[in-house]
Design a protein around this motif. Sequence first.
Motif, PDB file in Angstrom:
ATOM      1  N   PRO A  75       0.936  -1.290   0.091  1.00 57.74           N
ATOM      2  CA  PRO A  75       0.022  -0.116   0.137  1.00 57.74           C
ATOM      3  C   PRO A  75       0.925   1.190   0.049  1.00 57.74           C
ATOM      4  N   LEU A  76       0.393   2.310  -0.684  1.00 51.32           N
ATOM      5  CA  LEU A  76       1.305   3.644  -0.874  1.00 51.32           C
ATOM      6  C   LEU A  76       1.341   4.314   0.619  1.00 51.32           C
ATOM      7  N   SER A  77      -0.020   4.214   1.210  1.00 47.97           N
ATOM      8  CA  SER A  77      -0.089   4.632   2.593  1.00 47.97           C
ATOM      9  C   SER A  77      -1.008   4.026   3.620  1.00 47.97           C
ATOM     10  N   ASP A  78      -0.965   4.487   4.571  1.00 45.18           N
ATOM     11  CA  ASP A  78      -1.939   4.023   5.717  1.00 45.18           C
ATOM     12  C   ASP A  78      -3.464   4.028   5.242  1.00 45.18           C
ATOM     13  N   ALA A  79      -3.611   5.133   4.335  1.00 40.15           N
ATOM     14  CA  ALA A  79      -5.033   5.222   3.697  1.00 40.15           C
ATOM     15  C   ALA A  79      -5.446   3.779   3.009  1.00 40.15           C
ATOM     16  N   GLU A  80      -4.389   3.294   2.245  1.00 40.71           N
ATOM     17  CA  GLU A  80      -4.612   2.273   1.285  1.00 40.71           C
ATOM     18  C   GLU A  80      -4.481   0.920   2.169  1.00 40.71           C
ATOM     19  N   LEU A  81      -4.278   0.877   3.509  1.00 43.06           N
ATOM     20  CA  LEU A  81      -4.221  -0.194   4.145  1.00 43.06           C
ATOM     21  C   LEU A  81      -5.411  -1.244   4.183  1.00 43.06           C
TER      22      LEU A  81
END
Length: 396
Positions: free
Chosen positions: A311-317
């Motif tokens: 994931p690019l960031s935690d938002a995409e987790l």
Amino acid sequence: MERIIMNDHRRLGRELGIFDTDPLIGSGLPYWLPAGAAMRKAIEDYVHELERRNGYQHVNSPVLGKRELYERSGHWSHYADDMFPPMNVGGEEFVLRPSLCPHHALIYRRRQRSHRELPLRLAELGGQYRSELSGVLGGLTRVRSISLNDGHVFCAPEQAAAEVSAALDLIEAAHARLGIRAARYRLSLRGDGDKFVDDPVMWARSEAVLREVLKERGQPYEEERGESAFYGPKIDIQIADPAGRESTLSTVQVDLYMPERFDLGYVGGHRPAMVHRSVVGGLERLVAHLIEVHGGAFPAWLAPVQAVVLPLSDAELPAAEDLLRRCVAAGLRAELAPADRGSLGARIRAHRLVPYQLVVGPREVASGLPAVRLRDGSQAGEVPIERLAAEARPLI
């Protein structure tokens, strides 16, 4: 001091979490870590299916037997120096088996056989044990506990040549799938002394079959005396590591000795021939060779981890975790590398040996498909998980 090559499996195998050893377990007794167990299972499944499709029936047998079993097979008189000493249990002596063939001979003779059942092809992935000296042990190449891909074909003597050739076909197919190149073929013949069964007529008959097959296949080979099994000659497929050190991986043998020792027969008072063959040899030596050949960058079907979700960031987790579940459900060996483990570039470098790197950003969350980056750095675009899973299967 021995030179350590760049892809030496002893170093790389431990770094990749494939195997390790512990002095409390003992020298020559490595254990498989999760990555190694995954590779081993992939190889087992592939070879099992390859054998099944080629007429083999699979069996399982104990890793030890009574001393008298190995006296009957000839191992005790010809091979005792390489065997572990007997264990006394309830007044009976048991021995860790040095070979699977005596067990398979007993499986054959458990009932009367008809000529219509022949050739009868039995195969097993089983443990066998060699009492190797400590000074020759090393990594996975010389061990005391061997997980052997073994098989025995019981056939009429006139069928032996065809069965030897068929076994060589299986070996060559498996080697191609695994990315193995044979260094040479060796016809291993008996030497002098009491290490070998003293029956010149029997040896001549067995050697004639192997020579016939090699000639018909147009296969170049070299002869070496003193390298045969104690009971018969064999074709050894030799491999070499990156430092040029040679060892035997796969073998095919013609055996007229053990059918006599175990009084094997089929209806009509006939004696079968016994063709011993190992498609990929011991899994320890095989995996050591694969580590060094591939440098840890294994084919997708064999890789311990086939896909890593990034994931690019935690938002995409949450989307990445869902993708991981879909990967596992589709049959991929996959793991998650979340953003808290570093930048995307750092995580890609940490998983550089993984065949499929699945990047999940806002666009991939919206489409439901990951952006697939291949191990060589090329981009495959958005690819359905099911297609990746199909590509990663060990097709036969």
